[in-house]
Design an enzyme around this catalytic site. Structure first.
Site, short mmCIF file in Angstrom:
data_model
loop_
_atom_site.label_atom_id
_atom_site.label_comp_id
_atom_site.label_asym_id
_atom_site.label_seq_id
_atom_site.Cartn_x
_atom_site.Cartn_y
_atom_site.Cartn_z
N GLY A 169 -3.78 -11.95 -46.98
CA GLY A 169 -5.26 -12.33 -46.97
C GLY A 169 -6.08 -11.55 -48.13
O GLY A 169 -5.52 -10.45 -48.22
N VAL A 228 -8.81 -10.99 -47.96
CA VAL A 228 -10.08 -9.49 -46.88
C VAL A 228 -8.87 -8.67 -46.87
O VAL A 228 -8.74 -7.40 -46.18
CB VAL A 228 -10.33 -10.23 -46.16
CG1 VAL A 228 -11.61 -9.37 -45.23
CG2 VAL A 228 -11.64 -11.10 -47.35
N ARG A 264 5.45 -16.35 -40.38
CA ARG A 264 5.80 -16.75 -41.77
C ARG A 264 5.49 -16.27 -42.72
O ARG A 264 6.75 -15.34 -43.20
CB ARG A 264 4.99 -18.28 -41.82
CG ARG A 264 3.30 -17.55 -42.83
CD ARG A 264 2.65 -19.43 -42.95
NE ARG A 264 0.98 -19.41 -42.78
CZ ARG A 264 0.63 -19.35 -41.85
NH1 ARG A 264 0.65 -19.96 -40.90
NH2 ARG A 264 -0.92 -19.41 -42.42
N SER A 265 4.75 -14.96 -42.43
CA SER A 265 4.56 -13.50 -43.55
C SER A 265 4.99 -12.83 -42.92
O SER A 265 5.07 -11.05 -43.20
CB SER A 265 3.24 -13.37 -43.43
OG SER A 265 2.40 -14.62 -43.81
N CYS A 316 -20.74 -13.55 -45.65
CA CYS A 316 -20.34 -12.91 -46.45
C CYS A 316 -21.25 -12.83 -47.10
O CYS A 316 -22.12 -11.46 -47.81
CB CYS A 316 -18.71 -12.89 -47.61
SG CYS A 316 -19.27 -14.45 -48.12
N GLY A 369 -14.73 -16.65 -51.88
CA GLY A 369 -14.78 -16.68 -50.07
C GLY A 369 -14.50 -18.08 -49.60
O GLY A 369 -14.22 -17.71 -47.97
N HIS A 385 -20.46 -12.38 -54.85
CA HIS A 385 -21.75 -13.61 -54.41
C HIS A 385 -23.05 -13.65 -55.36
O HIS A 385 -23.47 -12.07 -55.26
CB HIS A 385 -21.96 -13.48 -52.95
CG HIS A 385 -20.26 -14.96 -52.27
ND1 HIS A 385 -19.24 -15.31 -53.09
CD2 HIS A 385 -20.67 -14.78 -50.62
CE1 HIS A 385 -18.28 -15.68 -52.05
NE2 HIS A 385 -19.06 -15.36 -51.13
N ASN A 410 -18.60 -9.64 -52.69
CA ASN A 410 -18.04 -10.53 -51.08
C ASN A 410 -16.44 -10.35 -50.69
O ASN A 410 -16.90 -10.38 -49.70
CB ASN A 410 -18.49 -12.48 -51.59
CG ASN A 410 -16.88 -12.58 -52.57
OD1 ASN A 410 -17.17 -12.57 -53.70
ND2 ASN A 410 -16.17 -13.52 -52.14
#
Length: 343
Positions: free
Chosen positions: A12, A14, A39-40, A130, A161, A242, A315
């Protein structure tokens, strides 16, 4: 001997940022493992000059892992964090799953580092939302000086975000506008391209959204439960960064000049505040930066002891990945965790 670190949710936005920051800050890790759902498995992610192949969270043995950086969402964290913690691995969780648990410390190292001592109750530490993370970095030194009574915050939150799907939706809708294609709305409740949406997360009974409630609850938990907080959270067509318009009412007198001087010396803060065209920070300039930037500091004449200011941060970094790694660094610095391989 260094630590063994696991990053859950490594594919992902982050998770990838966590891997990047671990390497660039020279965290003392002998081994870093990238984990995600089945799945990853096999997906390649970067860790400095190295390439890591993602492994299956379901099959990983945490009994020799020292710290787990969890960024796979609240549902995954609720299921896995207690199991991982029970193996003796300290979990630093980026979701909202544990932030409001009285037995789990909610930490921003520049704000409430001493609260980290409480992690032993569950072996879990929560990373704040965040928008709250950057907010409290800017508020803490001012609160210490003049004691905040009331806080009015409007957030202008980037699509990152909402994850990769949010970024993809802004990109695809923007392109569709220019080529006159149909605009598809999937991730957000309304079109985000060339628009703003005053709605993040689900609505609550009192009319506030859960995102707005998070700012209230987390500010109180980390800073001071007596502060009165109200928030409006808005999604804006920005990819990363942000922004927040912050209005503060203090118990004691404080001038804008005093606030600038205090914030210039405060950890994690940078003041960019010139009363001229471009003398302030915007999300574009803060992307990739670690600091929380404060601009437009001015006195609010409508209340006694009032200030207004503009707060901007990346963020994905201070709002998520960087803060989690700063928490891990705090654990190491205070010798609250030691490499189990060495033991």
């Amino acid at each position: 001997m260094g630590f063994k670190i696991a990053v859950v949710g490594a594919t992902g936005n982050v998770g990838r940022e966590m891997l990047s920051i671990l390497e660039e800050r020279g965290f003392p890790a002998d081994e870093v493992v990238a984990l995600a759902s089945s799945r990853s498995v096999g997906t390649e992610v970067s860790y400095g000059d190295k390439t890591l192949k993602v492994k299956n969270l379901e099959n990983h043995d945490f009994s020799d892992t020292d710290i787990c950086l969890m960024s796979a969402g609240g549902t995954v964290s609720q299921k896995w964090s207690p199991k991982i913690a029970a193996k003796g691995c300290v979990v630093i969780d980026n979701s909202s799953a544990w932030r409001y648990d009285a037995d789990v410390p909610l930490i921003v190292p520049e704000v409430n580092p001493d609260a980290i001592e409480g992690f032993r109750k569950r072996n879990i530490i929560a990373n704040p939302n965040c928008s709250t993370a950057q907010l409290v970095v800017a508020l803490k030194p001012l609160h210490d000086r003049a004691t905040i009574k009331r806080l009015v915050v409007s957030t202008y939150q980037s699509v990152s975000g909402a994850g990769k799907d949010g970024m993809d939706e802004l990109f695809n809708q923007t392109r569709a506008v220019f080529v006159a294609d149909p605009i598809e709305t999937k991730k957000f409740t309304k079109r985000i391209a060339f628009n703003v949406i005053p709605h993040i997360d689900s609505f609550m009974e009192d009319g506030y959204t859960k995102e707005e409630w998070k700012v209230l609850a987390e500010t109180k938990k980390m800073l001071d439960p007596k502060i009165r907080v109200t928030c409006t959270a808005v999604r804006v067509p920005v990819f990363i960064g942000h922004s927040e318009s912050v209005n503060i009412e203090f118990e004691k007198e404080i001038t804008a000049d005093e606030a600038r001087d205090i914030l210039r010396e405060a950890p994690g803060c940078q003041v960019i505040d010139k009363h001229e065209d471009g003398g302030y920070m915007t999300p574009v300039e803060c992307a990739g930066e670690d600091s929380t930037f404060i601009s437009r500091i001015r006195e609010d004449a409508t209340v006694e002891n009032g200030l207004a200011m503009w707060v901007v941060a990346d963020n994905l970094r201070k709002g998520a990945a960087l803060n989690a790694i700063q928490i891990a660094e705090l654990l190491v610095e205070r010798k609250l965790v030691k490499p189990r391989a060495m033991a």
